[in-house]
Scaffold this motif. Structure first.
Motif, PDB file in Angstrom:
ATOM      1  N   TYR A  29      38.704 -40.297  -8.736  1.00  0.00           N
ATOM      2  CA  TYR A  29      39.473 -39.132  -9.167  1.00  0.00           C
ATOM      3  C   TYR A  29      38.603 -37.874  -9.152  1.00  0.00           C
ATOM      4  N   TYR A  64      38.176 -45.973 -10.575  1.00  0.00           N
ATOM      5  CA  TYR A  64      39.292 -45.033 -10.586  1.00  0.00           C
ATOM      6  C   TYR A  64      38.824 -43.631 -10.970  1.00  0.00           C
ATOM      7  N   LEU A  72      47.401 -34.722  -7.252  1.00  0.00           N
ATOM      8  CA  LEU A  72      46.269 -35.439  -7.830  1.00  0.00           C
ATOM      9  C   LEU A  72      46.332 -35.457  -9.350  1.00  0.00           C
TER      10      LEU A  72
END
Length: 299
Positions: free
Chosen positions: A19, A15, A273
């Motif tokens: 990111y 993750y 985001l």
């Protein structure tokens, strides 16, 4: 502050790496406007670095216009020593990607004037335009970089005498011989980290569960230096299930439900985001409270 909970270390690493990749791609860096990334060492980011290397090898990410600043370095340890943070970063990340050597910044623990080295480092960060995203890990006592309990929350890059517990913990990297562990380090300060436009922290394992609870459920406290990110405008923590063991049930539910609302009601296509809502679209079907929480529902 955002808290993202994933199952285990591998999911947390995937993750966070994804990111960072997406943040760099969204930023669209150039030579004149590079993406400035702060980086840690230690066990926490190893999985992230493996995934970033994978993205590079799969032509999904380039580091050519990325500038990095590392958090810390031991004092007096040769830079080619296998346990120096210089060696760590090159072995785990830098030599596997296309980053330009001149864009890599590491503290020099063998500088003739250590105080001036710290001043130079802070000036180099400013010259680069400040850090866009600072990635960090923490210790079981909640320290970030070498900002151990009791460190000032406004501290800058400096020479730091290490606590006995830190020396003892790090002896595992030196053949369990405490006499081989350096007694001092150069480290960015808590203030240096929180000056970044975004701070992202990895917390995994039951041994760091208390630190996570202190970080997000109690007040800002210099005895748990990671808690300073409570005051940051854009702070992200990604943790695994084991790290939530000391959290209140309602805390875990709260952060999980935020993610659930964004995914099922708002729509991830409408969420930026960094968690900002770009657009709100009314869902076609509005679930009842029982349906939303996965409970049986009868009309």
């Amino acid at each position: 502050m955002r808290l993202i909970i994933r199952t285990d270390y591998d999911e947390v690493s995937e993750y966070m790496a994804s990111y960072i990749r997406n943040r760099i791609l969204e930023f669209n860096p150039t030579e004149e406007r590079p993406f400035v990334l702060g980086l840690p060492t230690g066990s926490s980011p190893v999985g992230v670095y493996k995934n970033l290397v994978k993205y590079y090898r799969n032509n999904q990410l380039s580091f050519r216009h990325v500038v990095t600043f590392n958090m810390d370095e031991y004092v007096g340890l040769p830079r080619d020593h296998p346990e120096s943070y210089h060696s760590f970063m090159w072995n785990h990340l830098f030599k596997h990607i296309d980053i330009l050597p001149q864009n890599v910044h590491l503290l020099d623990g063998n500088a003739e004037d250590l105080d001036m080295e710290c001043v130079r480092y802070e000036e180099a960060i400013k010259k680069a335009g400040g850090i866009e995203l600072f990635l960090g890990g923490i210790g079981p006592d909640g320290h970030i970089a070498f900002n151990e309990p009791g460190s000032s929350l406004t501290s800058r890059t400096r020479v730091k005498t290490l606590a006995y517990d830190t020396i003892l913990a790090n002896s595992r990297f030196f053949g369990n011989d405490i006499n081989k562990v350096p007694r001092m380090a150069l480290t960015v300060g808590v203030g240096t980290v929180t000056d970044a436009r975004e701070v992202a922290i990895i917390i995994t394992g039951a041994h760091k569960a208390l630190a996570l609870a202190k970080c997000i459920e109690e007040g800002v406290n210099h005895m748990w230096t990671v808690s300073a990110i409570q005051l940051h405008q854009r702070a992200l923590i990604v943790c695994d299930e084991d790290a939530t063991l000391e959290l209140h049930v309602k805390t875990v539910k709260y952060f999980r439900n935020i993610e659930k609302v964004q995914k099922e009601l708002v729509g991830m296509q409408n969420v930026g985001l960094q968690g900002n809502i770009k657009k709100y679209a009314t869902p076609d079907v509005s679930p009842t409270r029982k349906e939303f929480y996965g409970l049986p529902f009868k009309k």
